[in-house]
Design an enzyme around this catalytic site. Structure first.
Site: not given
Ligand code: PEP
Ligand code: MN
Length: 625
Positions: A530, A532
């Protein structure tokens, strides 16, 4: 045996304990560790540990079976961090120490320092007192060299590491140096170990040329026994029968050290291998094996180096290695932070407008969630994490200055974009100031003793259910309950004692809530990352500027998007992401979000910006970072 004392132990109670030890001829030492008062004793003075446990002023007694006590993980179950200025050796960010073998002169040293700092080193090394195999080799510049190191620190903000070879150098070392190195040849120079123990500065303790791991840890014990717990272990290769590899770099020592002791461990592939072409492969392997950092020799003219030229990387090779480590580190839950030192000066040492010291960073969900982890990995442990319960709440917190930064998940490599956040980036007038990628590993988590066969209900975030689809298909009868974040899921099950319920989340939240991992790594594809971004009200000073994000819309005519992309192509600008989102209230019209591998806000790109403005209907630069 370690006798941990109550915080409010009286001098009389302590004396009573010490006199029992004295009468039993135990060798003992009083120590403090993480604020705790401890008496470490060899043997039990003729009593069993339960005897001491009953004495007034004693909190608990820990029997330690190993020869080393203070360095043992039994005494200190959590990893220790050794703070060197703003740099934490041990923890979420990889620490790379780089520089020449020896300080050879001001110009050269400053030039090398400039290069290694630019490529991401956070500490600088250079020997001023060189322990050489031959008495006829260059022996180091002495105090002159230390003064140059002090200048490196002042100009480039990198704390400096240098070797001490005799206790007689202690005063000079105290004056100029941040980390004192004990070289491999001196690992068992016990007077030197005691002397650096008394100096109280962080110590980098190299493993001796033919030392066992236990001997190495006993040497560390000498330093801790003098009251200095700031010890960094450094593996640098040991003597074996194999001449081709010079020394044998013992990477298997990393997991052993991690199990036996709480001290951080770094790897020196330069002295281990003795030749440039072996340094980067070993450095990469060391990070993959779980090392907390590296010490690398770098020189801008290695052919003319006074020592160890053959093993010194050229600055550009060092830069390439750092880029590789940046990719490898997230695989093992760590980060290489190219903005480490700048962040420390711009973020950590600032005062908020409400007068509070230190900065705050908002993240979605509970402590232990992946957003919380991203926050810790981006800022280290020196920024205050602020939990919020929605993405809009996160943007609001930054806008209203309740928080200085926000940690925003933007896309997952398996499940795709978090669309809500793309829309919020457009709506709010905030800046992207950094980015961080986490490897996302999901685990099935339950109360200790929960049997997978008894589970009926699972809590997690809907994206997580998607990422674990194959695993969940094998348990088609489970009831899936969506919650805001993974840590909340674990909190939910921890608050009830229902062994038919479980959660899917990261390892950290299981640890925080005292739950166990029933099955590990249950995500369908291990390439699960992921990304960010970190948002703030203004850009960070000296940001790395490796990337820029912007959003634009075009008119509805043939080739409109092509026209914009052509501007990037004509200017040799690499596009690393293109995403479109519907414009609210204008059906079938779209905003385009792009990430570019340049610093769009540099004056060199003013012309490109002007060209872009002429070809789009709307343009907003979200940030360069
Ligand atoms: C050094 O780091 O320059 C050095 C001499 O290392 P070692 O003690 O590991 O040989
Ligand atoms: Mn060297």
């Amino acid at each position: 045996m370690l006798i941990i004392l109550e915080p409010d132990v009286t001098p009389q109670q302590k004396n009573a304990i010490l006199s029992v030890l004295r009468e039993g001829n135990a060798i003992y030492r009083e120590i403090t560790d993480a604020g705790q008062n401890i008496i470490g004793a060899t043997g039990t003075a003729g009593h069993d540990p339960a005897y001491f446990e009953k004495m007034a002023g004693v909190a608990r007694v820990v029997p330690v079976e190993t020869a080393f006590k203070l360095v043992s993980r039994q005494l200190h179950p959590e990893d220790s961090r050794v703070m060197v200025g703003d740099v934490s050796v041990g923890g979420e960010r990889i620490v790379v120490i780089a520089g020449p073998c020896a300080v050879e002169g001001r110009e050269r040293t400053m030039a090398i320092a400039k290069d290694v700092r630019r490529y991401g080193a956070v500490l600088f090394r250079g020997g001023a007192f060189k322990p050489r195999t031959s008495p006829y080799s260059f022996q180091g510049m002495g105090e002159e060299g230390l003064k140059i190191l002090a200048e490196v620190k002042q100009v480039y903000g990198m704390p400096v590491v240098t070797e001490i070879t005799t206790p007689a150098q202690a005063d000079l070392i105290m004056k100029y140096v941040d980390v004192v190195q004990i070289g491999a040849r001196n690992m068992q120079n016990f007077e030197l170990l005691k002397s650096v123990g008394r100096l109280g500065k962080p110590v980098l303790l190299k493993r001796g040329l033919s030392a066992t791991i236990e001997e190495w840890l006993m040497s560390a014990e000498y330093i801790l026994a003098e009251g200095n717990d700031k010890v960094i272990l450094c593996e640098r290769g040991i003597r074996t029968f194999e001449p081709y590899t010079r020394n044998t770099l013992d990477l298997s020592a990393i997991p052993v050290i991690k199990k036996l002791t709480h001290l951080p461990v770094i790897i020196d592939p330069s002295h281990a291998t003795g030749s440039r072409e072996k340094v980067s492969p070993m450095a990469r392997a060391a990070i993959a094996a779980g090392a907390d950092g590296l010490m690398i020799e770098v020189h801008n003219d290695p052919d003319s180096a006074t020592s160890d030229g053959a093993q010194s990387l050229y600055p550009a090779q060092f830069g390439q290695l750092m880029r590789d480590l940046y990719v490898i580190a997230p695989l093992v839950d760590k980060q290489v932070d190219f903005g480490y030192l700048d962040k420390a000066s711009n973020v950590v040492h600032t005062v908020r407008s409400d007068g509070e010291k230190g900065r705050k960073a908002a993240f979605l969900g509970d402590v232990g969630s992946f957003s919380h982890k991203a926050c810790l990995q981006f800022f280290g442990n020196q920024v205050k994490p602020l939990p919020v319960d929605s993405f809009r709440g996160l943007f609001e917190a930054v806008k209203t200055e309740a928080s200085d930064f926000g940690v925003v998940p933007l896309e997952n490599s398996l499940a795709g974009s978090v669309h809500e956040n793309y829309d919020l980036l457009l709506e709010y007038d905030l800046r992207i100031v950094g980015e961080i990628t986490l490897r996302i590993r999901h685990n099935l988590i339950g109360h200790p003793g929960t049997k997978v066969a008894d589970i009926r209900r699972i809590y997690s975030h809907p994206q997580v259910f998607q990422q674990c689809r194959q695993f969940l298909e094998r348990h088609g009868d489970w009831d899936l309950v969506s919650v805001t974040d993974t840590a909340r899921a674990v909190r939910n099950i921890s608050e009830k004692n229902d062994k038919t319920e479980a959660a899917i989340a990261g390892r950290e939240s299981a640890e925080i809530f005292g739950m166990t991992l029933l099955e590990e790594s249950i995500e369908t594809n291990p390439m699960n990352f992921t990304r960010f971004v970190i948002i703030g009200r203004e850009s960070l000073k000296n940001g790395s500027g490796k990337k820029s994000s912007m959003v634009f819309s075009t008119g509805n005519q043939p080739g409109a998007l092509f026209g914009v992309l052509k501007i990037f192509a004509d200017n040799q600008i690499n596009l690393v992401k293109l995403e479109s989102r519907p414009i609210h209230g204008k059906p079938w019209e779209y905003m385009f979000y792009v990430d570019l591998e340049v610093d769009m806000e540099k004056p060199d790109f003013a012309g490109v910006q002007k060209q872009l403005s002429g070809s789009v209907e709307y343009l907003k630069i979200l940030g360069s970072y």
